[in-house]
Motif scaffolding. Structure first.
Motif, PDB file in Angstrom:
ATOM      1  N   VAL A 111     -22.733  -0.370 -13.979  1.00 28.48           N
ATOM      2  CA  VAL A 111     -23.991   0.261 -13.610  1.00 28.48           C
ATOM      3  C   VAL A 111     -25.082  -0.797 -13.728  1.00 28.48           C
ATOM      4  O   VAL A 111     -25.197  -1.459 -14.766  1.00 28.48           O
ATOM      5  N   LEU A 112     -25.852  -0.974 -12.656  1.00 31.28           N
ATOM      6  CA  LEU A 112     -26.955  -1.932 -12.641  1.00 31.28           C
ATOM      7  C   LEU A 112     -28.275  -1.188 -12.505  1.00 31.28           C
ATOM      8  O   LEU A 112     -28.364  -0.228 -11.737  1.00 31.28           O
ATOM      9  N   TYR A 113     -29.280  -1.647 -13.234  1.00 30.67           N
ATOM     10  CA  TYR A 113     -30.624  -1.095 -13.068  1.00 30.67           C
ATOM     11  C   TYR A 113     -31.646  -2.159 -13.430  1.00 30.67           C
ATOM     12  O   TYR A 113     -31.349  -3.103 -14.149  1.00 30.67           O
ATOM     13  N   GLY A 114     -32.842  -1.991 -12.914  1.00 35.45           N
ATOM     14  CA  GLY A 114     -33.904  -2.959 -13.165  1.00 35.45           C
ATOM     15  C   GLY A 114     -34.597  -2.707 -14.489  1.00 35.45           C
ATOM     16  O   GLY A 114     -34.809  -1.566 -14.879  1.00 35.45           O
ATOM     17  N   GLN A 115     -34.919  -3.786 -15.180  1.00 37.18           N
ATOM     18  CA  GLN A 115     -35.727  -3.738 -16.406  1.00 37.18           C
ATOM     19  C   GLN A 115     -37.077  -4.327 -16.018  1.00 37.18           C
ATOM     20  O   GLN A 115     -37.194  -5.540 -15.844  1.00 37.18           O
ATOM     21  N   GLY A 119     -35.927  -8.316 -15.559  1.00 39.65           N
ATOM     22  CA  GLY A 119     -34.729  -8.662 -14.812  1.00 39.65           C
ATOM     23  C   GLY A 119     -33.867  -7.455 -14.503  1.00 39.65           C
ATOM     24  O   GLY A 119     -34.375  -6.364 -14.268  1.00 39.65           O
ATOM     25  N   VAL A 120     -32.558  -7.676 -14.519  1.00 42.58           N
ATOM     26  CA  VAL A 120     -31.581  -6.651 -14.168  1.00 42.58           C
ATOM     27  C   VAL A 120     -30.639  -6.454 -15.346  1.00 42.58           C
ATOM     28  O   VAL A 120     -30.180  -7.424 -15.954  1.00 42.58           O
ATOM     29  N   VAL A 121     -30.344  -5.187 -15.629  1.00 47.64           N
ATOM     30  CA  VAL A 121     -29.420  -4.856 -16.713  1.00 47.64           C
ATOM     31  C   VAL A 121     -28.068  -4.494 -16.116  1.00 47.64           C
ATOM     32  O   VAL A 121     -27.982  -3.702 -15.179  1.00 47.64           O
ATOM     33  N   LEU A 122     -27.017  -5.101 -16.670  1.00 50.69           N
ATOM     34  CA  LEU A 122     -25.637  -4.801 -16.296  1.00 50.69           C
ATOM     35  C   LEU A 122     -24.997  -4.055 -17.449  1.00 50.69           C
ATOM     36  O   LEU A 122     -24.966  -4.561 -18.572  1.00 50.69           O
TER      37      LEU A 122
END
Length: 163
Positions: A129-133, A137-140
């Motif tokens: 699951v990827l989402y923006g912080q 940046g991006v959280v994996l």
């Protein structure tokens, strides 16, 4: 509907997974993985890189401003309501359905920020699951039994009310 009380919102400021400064840092890690995305910019950028997320959850905004990039995942799309600071039963049901019927885009009328929690619970083990912080940046988040337990513990912080 589940509502996150104001006093618990600070708990969700920290990344729920590994933080990467750029989505390009993550691309090599996605090979042969089922990927789910939460957020317009992450979904758009992944699609632009040629990677099709199984499910993309978007709301048309990025950091509270209209997103000028319209990401779409080929296949079916569902439109749901989800006010800021909440998880509606409608959104949670759409996530469960989407995980079983990819590829699918969930278009949120409201805010999709907290959708990562039910997505981690619904997604198959080993998927990503990827989402923006915002601003970082991006959280994996790799879906593991431990990640699902943590997501369930997060849900315990919410208060149930009638929609």
């Amino acid at each position: 509907m589940l509502t996150l009380p104001e006093e618990h919102r600070k708990l969700f400021k920290d990344p729920f997974g590994e933080l990467y400064p750029e989505i390009t840092d993550i691309l090599p890690l996605l090979s042969q993985k089922t990927v789910f995305t939460v957020g317009d910019v992450v979904t758009y950028t992944l699609r632009k890189a040629g990677i099709l997320p199984a499910v993309g959850i978007i709301d048309g905004y990025t950091m509270r401003s209209p997103c000028n990039r319209a990401p779409e995942v080929p296949g079916e799309s569902l439109r749901v309501k989800n006010p800021a600071g909440t998880l509606t039963d409608e959104l949670v049901a759409a996530i469960r359905y989407a995980v079983e019927h990819p590829p699918l885009t969930i278009l949120v009328d409201g805010e999709e920020d907290l959708a990562v929690i039910p997505m981690v619970i619904a997604a198959p083990l080993g998927s990503i699951v990827l989402y923006g912080q915002p601003g970082e940046g991006v959280v994996l988040r790799t879906v593991t039994p431990g990640a699902q337990d943590t997501a369930r513990a997060f849900l315990e912080r919410f208060i149930r009310s009638e929609e």
